[in-house]
Design a protein around this motif. Structure first.
Motif, PDB file in Angstrom:
ATOM      1  N   VAL A   1      -5.636  -1.017 -14.928  1.00 36.07           N
ATOM      2  CA  VAL A   1      -6.149  -1.811 -13.815  1.00 36.07           C
ATOM      3  C   VAL A   1      -5.075  -2.828 -13.467  1.00 36.07           C
ATOM      4  N   VAL A   2      -4.669  -2.865 -12.203  1.00 32.15           N
ATOM      5  CA  VAL A   2      -3.654  -3.814 -11.737  1.00 32.15           C
ATOM      6  C   VAL A   2      -4.258  -4.587 -10.568  1.00 32.15           C
ATOM      7  N   THR A   3      -4.205  -5.897 -10.637  1.00 33.07           N
ATOM      8  CA  THR A   3      -4.773  -6.720  -9.574  1.00 33.07           C
ATOM      9  C   THR A   3      -3.910  -7.955  -9.341  1.00 33.07           C
ATOM     10  N   THR A   4      -3.880  -8.401  -8.108  1.00 36.87           N
ATOM     11  CA  THR A   4      -3.197  -9.649  -7.784  1.00 36.87           C
ATOM     12  C   THR A   4      -4.165 -10.829  -7.800  1.00 36.87           C
ATOM     13  N   LEU A   5      -5.417 -10.577  -8.134  1.00 29.08           N
ATOM     14  CA  LEU A   5      -6.405 -11.650  -8.248  1.00 29.08           C
ATOM     15  C   LEU A   5      -6.313 -12.298  -9.627  1.00 29.08           C
ATOM     16  N   PRO A   6      -6.270 -13.618  -9.721  1.00 31.01           N
ATOM     17  CA  PRO A   6      -6.311 -14.288 -11.033  1.00 31.01           C
ATOM     18  C   PRO A   6      -7.740 -14.336 -11.562  1.00 31.01           C
ATOM     19  N   LEU A   7      -8.260 -13.189 -11.982  1.00 33.05           N
ATOM     20  CA  LEU A   7      -9.663 -13.090 -12.372  1.00 33.05           C
ATOM     21  C   LEU A   7     -10.011 -14.024 -13.519  1.00 33.05           C
ATOM     22  N   ASP A   8      -9.054 -14.266 -14.422  1.00 28.95           N
ATOM     23  CA  ASP A   8      -9.326 -15.162 -15.544  1.00 28.95           C
ATOM     24  C   ASP A   8      -9.394 -16.610 -15.077  1.00 28.95           C
ATOM     25  N   TRP A   9      -8.459 -17.031 -14.224  1.00 27.16           N
ATOM     26  CA  TRP A   9      -8.489 -18.397 -13.707  1.00 27.16           C
ATOM     27  C   TRP A   9      -9.754 -18.644 -12.869  1.00 27.16           C
ATOM     28  N   GLN A  10     -10.220 -17.610 -12.176  1.00 31.49           N
ATOM     29  CA  GLN A  10     -11.392 -17.752 -11.315  1.00 31.49           C
ATOM     30  C   GLN A  10     -12.705 -17.540 -12.073  1.00 31.49           C
ATOM     31  N   ARG A  11     -12.609 -17.294 -13.371  1.00 28.95           N
ATOM     32  CA  ARG A  11     -13.774 -17.047 -14.214  1.00 28.95           C
ATOM     33  C   ARG A  11     -14.658 -15.948 -13.614  1.00 28.95           C
ATOM     34  N   ALA A  12     -14.012 -14.927 -13.079  1.00 30.63           N
ATOM     35  CA  ALA A  12     -14.732 -13.801 -12.475  1.00 30.63           C
ATOM     36  C   ALA A  12     -15.158 -12.850 -13.585  1.00 30.63           C
ATOM     37  N   VAL A  13     -16.113 -13.288 -14.397  1.00 29.97           N
ATOM     38  CA  VAL A  13     -16.503 -12.554 -15.598  1.00 29.97           C
ATOM     39  C   VAL A  13     -17.038 -11.150 -15.279  1.00 29.97           C
TER      40      VAL A  13
ATOM     41  N   GLU B   1      -4.288  -5.711   3.129  1.00 30.83           N
ATOM     42  CA  GLU B   1      -3.587  -6.048   1.885  1.00 30.83           C
ATOM     43  C   GLU B   1      -4.394  -5.545   0.685  1.00 30.83           C
ATOM     44  N   VAL B   2      -3.750  -4.786  -0.192  1.00 30.05           N
ATOM     45  CA  VAL B   2      -4.407  -4.222  -1.372  1.00 30.05           C
ATOM     46  C   VAL B   2      -4.360  -5.236  -2.507  1.00 30.05           C
ATOM     47  N   LEU B   3      -5.521  -5.497  -3.114  1.00 29.07           N
ATOM     48  CA  LEU B   3      -5.616  -6.533  -4.144  1.00 29.07           C
ATOM     49  C   LEU B   3      -5.928  -5.982  -5.529  1.00 29.07           C
ATOM     50  N   LEU B   4      -6.580  -4.839  -5.632  1.00 33.02           N
ATOM     51  CA  LEU B   4      -6.944  -4.321  -6.943  1.00 33.02           C
ATOM     52  C   LEU B   4      -6.909  -2.796  -6.905  1.00 33.02           C
ATOM     53  N   VAL B   5      -6.239  -2.219  -7.887  1.00 37.00           N
ATOM     54  CA  VAL B   5      -6.163  -0.763  -8.008  1.00 37.00           C
ATOM     55  C   VAL B   5      -6.433  -0.386  -9.457  1.00 37.00           C
ATOM     56  N   ARG B   6      -6.786   0.861  -9.645  1.00 35.96           N
ATOM     57  CA  ARG B   6      -6.967   1.405 -10.996  1.00 35.96           C
ATOM     58  C   ARG B   6      -6.566   2.862 -10.998  1.00 35.96           C
TER      59      ARG B   6
ATOM     60  N   SER C   1       0.811  -1.219   0.000  1.00 35.06           N
ATOM     61  CA  SER C   1       0.000   0.000   0.000  1.00 35.06           C
ATOM     62  C   SER C   1       0.845   1.271   0.000  1.00 35.06           C
ATOM     63  N   SER C   2       1.931   1.269   0.756  1.00 39.88           N
ATOM     64  CA  SER C   2       2.741   2.483   0.878  1.00 39.88           C
ATOM     65  C   SER C   2       3.459   2.853  -0.409  1.00 39.88           C
ATOM     66  N   THR C   3       3.521   1.933  -1.383  1.00 35.43           N
ATOM     67  CA  THR C   3       4.219   2.219  -2.640  1.00 35.43           C
ATOM     68  C   THR C   3       3.276   2.623  -3.761  1.00 35.43           C
ATOM     69  N   LEU C   4       1.971   2.742  -3.450  1.00 33.81           N
ATOM     70  CA  LEU C   4       1.018   3.109  -4.493  1.00 33.81           C
ATOM     71  C   LEU C   4       1.255   4.553  -4.935  1.00 33.81           C
ATOM     72  N   PRO C   5       1.456   4.786  -6.206  1.00 30.95           N
ATOM     73  CA  PRO C   5       1.596   6.174  -6.686  1.00 30.95           C
ATOM     74  C   PRO C   5       0.265   6.902  -6.619  1.00 30.95           C
ATOM     75  N   GLU C   6       0.310   8.228  -6.715  1.00 34.19           N
ATOM     76  CA  GLU C   6      -0.897   9.044  -6.597  1.00 34.19           C
ATOM     77  C   GLU C   6      -1.902   8.766  -7.701  1.00 34.19           C
ATOM     78  N   GLN C   7      -1.437   8.276  -8.850  1.00 39.05           N
ATOM     79  CA  GLN C   7      -2.355   8.056  -9.971  1.00 39.05           C
ATOM     80  C   GLN C   7      -3.281   6.868  -9.758  1.00 39.05           C
ATOM     81  N   LEU C   8      -2.929   5.973  -8.806  1.00 42.16           N
ATOM     82  CA  LEU C   8      -3.685   4.734  -8.633  1.00 42.16           C
ATOM     83  C   LEU C   8      -4.615   4.829  -7.427  1.00 42.16           C
ATOM     84  N   LYS C   9      -5.808   4.315  -7.606  1.00 44.97           N
ATOM     85  CA  LYS C   9      -6.842   4.322  -6.571  1.00 44.97           C
ATOM     86  C   LYS C   9      -7.076   2.902  -6.066  1.00 44.97           C
ATOM     87  N   ARG C  10      -7.111   2.725  -4.751  1.00 41.59           N
ATOM     88  CA  ARG C  10      -7.426   1.423  -4.163  1.00 41.59           C
ATOM     89  C   ARG C  10      -8.894   1.097  -4.426  1.00 41.59           C
TER      90      ARG C  10
END
Length: 737
Positions: free
Chosen positions: A201-213, A186-191, A170-179
């Motif tokens: 959009v940056v995420t640590t969730l495997p949205l494709d593997w989880q079929r999170a359509v 623990e931060v999992l998805l930002v944009r 979290s402490s390394t998130l630049p100003e351009q990115l929103k939690r």
């Protein structure tokens, strides 16, 4: 037709069953295509990624997706890293980027350095929590489909048992990115924020593997086209409106959906769209029905616009628009931003400046649409009440009767109940009430403070004007109009209809004698604001049959409106300037509520063929709101810091005094018990005690200083102690001889 470029590791696909995401992106495209433009996807594996990135163009692929673990392939990571310059150019040219879960230590191979947060291994236990949204209204959770955040947990129905393996520091998130999503801390998805030109959009969730359509589709829509700008509702007659619909969706900024049923309440995401877009386009024959819906009424109150157009074959085309409180939304947003930026205005030193701000804030707060996160709520100014009471009881402050009047008005706005009569009644005994305009101002303020109408205020004002026989000065008329505005805003302007009509006619006659200056209006810009608020108060009290009077008041208000709008660009950012802006904004909004001006809004709408490059557009407004909220948070933290600093001073003082007391009291007791037989014995005892006392106190001060518990004055005392030990040591040697 937006196209998605999907980069996947072929080796991972062959090895991992979870990586077999065949059909996942097709499902996303089908869901996205139901909202407007048709989405398609194209997969690039291994060496194909090099050819893709080498000629990456946002006109061909609106969004680039790095699928889960694609960067764990040494070949793909190497290709992406070598083509990082092309990726950066692609983002700056308007392309979108999505990076899904990567089991690696850094995303620097794909993300530009200024927007690349650090990754860390998951810290939380499996199954101990669920995903939480940092902003329940975020676009990724609502558009174009609703996301059930509670469904994201370990042990999901599809994909690996663990929901995530990496998190964003979290402490390394630049100003351009929103939690957007987190798991405990623990931060999992930002944009990127809406006002940031690049879309990521940056995420640590495997949205494709989880079929999170749903969530993956929303991320693709945002990265490819950005936030929606308009909602297009279609009826069954689609063929006749096909050209109009295609044009409205030309820039990808339109959400195209079927008209809702007449009686059914709107469901998410349409309800979310009405809270976030500026424009709704719908068939003309459904305008009356749609306009009456409560969700649409709220949309209009927040500055939205309804536009309808027929498509009949005729030489001309009928366009009908219902423009919401757009002017109020724009000027109020600006005022709130300036109040957050400018410091030191929350003080009673300057009575009229504070009155301008507080009365404007109280007036704007009456409209629920202004209750935004960036707003300055009147309750934030509650600490000023004690200062205002002091001013109204201090004899020296009472000497300035004009300042006392506006202090009483300010206190009345900030008080939840009626003001103590003793704080305002004294003004009725002041000798300056011989001036009729002052007396009427005091009566208006007193009525507001007591929450009780003054039944003869308007009639007595009419008598004053009629008896003046056209000799009443313009400045006095402005003060009388200010008194009317005070009473009207406080809800205590009550008078018979004939009295209001005669009073309005007399004031119009007096104002019409003086042509307003093109730059300052009557007397000054602030004076013109006072005139405006008084005229609006009279206009709202006129009966329905006074059309001629309404016409005269409207003409005067039209002149005032032009002066006020032209004056706004002359605003200067300081405590006096922001008070001036508050008064001008108050007057502009008062006029706009009576006579909404929709034509300017139609000219400023962000249509598909024009860019969004000024602060009146969605991006500019998003940036202004973001900055205003940021400044508000900084002010709140500054106040917390000041409170903590005061507490620290008190704590250090207590620690220092306590340490000295613990050391000194036993030594005093020792001197009293031992006693003395002569002056020489007294000096010997005192010199020994003081030398010991200074040495112990000096050591205690050094220990407290290392622990940051030493009070500021004690630092200087420590130096004196150290210098005082030398003569005492010499005196001790003399005594011993």
């Amino acid at each position: 037709m937006p196209k998605i470029a999907v980069v996947q590791d072929g080796t991972e696909l062959a090895r991992q069953t979870d990586a077999d995401i065949t059909g996942c992106f097709e499902e996303c495209c089908a869901l996205l295509s139901a909202d407007g433009p048709s989405f398609t996807s194209e997969v690039f594996m291994d060496e194909e990624a090099r050819f893709l990135l080498d000629g990456l163009d946002p006109r061909e692929h609106q969004c680039l997706v790095i699928t889960s673990n694609a960067l764990t392939s040494g070949r793909i990571e190497q290709i992406v890293e070598r083509q990082s310059g092309h990726v950066r150019d692609y983002l700056q040219a308007g392309g979108g980027l999505i990076v899904l879960h990567q089991l690696c230590d850094s995303l620097s191979s794909v993300l530009p350095s200024d927007v690349c947060p650090e990754l860390t291994s998951r810290q939380s236990k499996r199954g101990s929590s669920t995903v939480a949204a940092r902003d329940q209204e975020d676009i990724l959770l609502h558009y174009p489909t609703t996301v059930d955040v509670g469904a994201y947990a370990d042990g999901g129905p599809v994909g690996p048992p663990s929901l995530f393996y990496k998190s964003i520091v979290s402490s390394t998130l630049p100003e351009q990115l929103k939690r957007v999503l987190s798991w405990d801390e623990e931060v999992l998805l930002v944009r990127t924020w809406d006002h940031v030109p690049t879309r990521m959009v940056v995420t640590t969730l495997p949205l494709d593997w989880q079929r999170a359509v749903p969530l993956l589709s929303n991320a693709i829509r945002f990265a490819a086209l950005g936030p929606p700008k308009r909602l297009v509702w279609l009826d069954d007659v689609v063929s006749r409106r096909a050209l109009l619909t295609r044009w409205l969706a030309l820039d990808g900024g339109a959400s195209v959906r079927p008209l809702p049923n007449d009686d059914a309440p709107l469901q998410d995401p349409e309800a979310w769209l009405l809270r976030n877009v500026d424009l709704v386009v719908l068939p003309l024959d459904h305008l009356d029905t749609i306009e009456k819906r409560p969700e649409v009424e709220s949309f209009l109150s927040h500055g939205g616009t309804l536009v309808s157009s027929d498509v009949e074959h005729r030489p001309g085309n009928q366009v009908t628009a219902v423009v919401g409180a757009w002017t109020e939304r724009q000027v109020v947003r600006r005022l709130y931003a300036e109040l957050r930026v400018v410091p030191d205005w929350k003080a009673t030193d300057y009575a009229f400046e504070l009155r301008n701000i507080v009365s404007a804030l109280a007036f704007l707060w009456e409209n629920q649409a202004n209750h935004s996160s960036a707003a300055v709520a009147p309750r934030e100014l509650a600490p000023l009440r004690s200062q205002l009471r002091t001013r109204l009881t201090n004899p020296r402050d009472r000497e300035d009767i004009s300042s006392s009047i506006v202090h009483a008005q300010t206190l009345a706005h900030l008080s939840p109940a009626q003001v103590d009569s003793a704080l305002v009644d004294w003004m009725m005994e002041d000798r300056r009430t011989d001036r009729v305009d002052v007396a009427l101002q005091i009566r208006a303020v007193r009525a507001v403070a007591r929450r009780k109408p003054d039944a003869t205020l308007a009639s007595d004002m009419l008598t004053v004007i009629e008896n003046a026989d056209n000799t009443l000065s313009l400045a006095a008329v402005v003060r009388l109009l200010d008194a009317l505005a005070i009473a009207d805003q406080g809800g205590v302007l009550k008078a018979p209809g004939d009295v209001i009509s005669r009073l309005t006619a007399s004031i119009c006659t007096r104002l019409e004698r003086d042509e307003p200056d093109e730059e300052i209006g009557w007397l000054s810009v602030e004076g013109t604001s006072d005139v405006t608020l008084g005229l609006v108060a009279l206009l709202s009290s006129l009966g329905p049959g006074d059309q001629e009077l309404e016409r005269r008041v409207t003409q005067l208000l039209g002149s005032a409106f032009i002066v006020l709008r032209r004056a706004v660009p002359r605003y200067e950012r300081d405590r006096w300037g922001v008070a001036w802006l508050a008064r001008v904004t108050h007057a502009i909004v008062a006029i706009d509520r009576c006579f909404p001006m929709g034509l300017q809004r139609l000219a400023s709408i962000d249509w598909p063929e024009q860019g969004a490059d000024d602060t009146t557009t969605k991006g500019g407004g998003a940036l202004l709101d973001h900055l205003t909220n940021g400044i508000k948070q900084l002010r709140d933290r500054e106040q917390e810091f000041d409170d903590a600093r005061l507490a620290a001073k008190v704590g250090r003082g207590a620690a220092t005094i306590g340490a000295v007391a613990v050391i000194a009291l036993p030594l005093v007791w020792f001197v009293v018990v031992v006693g003395f037989d002569s002056v020489r014995g007294l000096l010997a005892n005192i010199s020994v005690v003081l030398a010991f006392l200074f040495a112990v106190v000096g050591g205690a001060f050094s220990l407290l200083e290392r622990r940051h518990l030493l009070a500021g004055p004690a630092v200087r005392i420590k130096g004196w102690v150290q210098r005082g030990l030398e003569p005492l040591t010499g005196l001790l040697k003399i005594d011993r001889k």
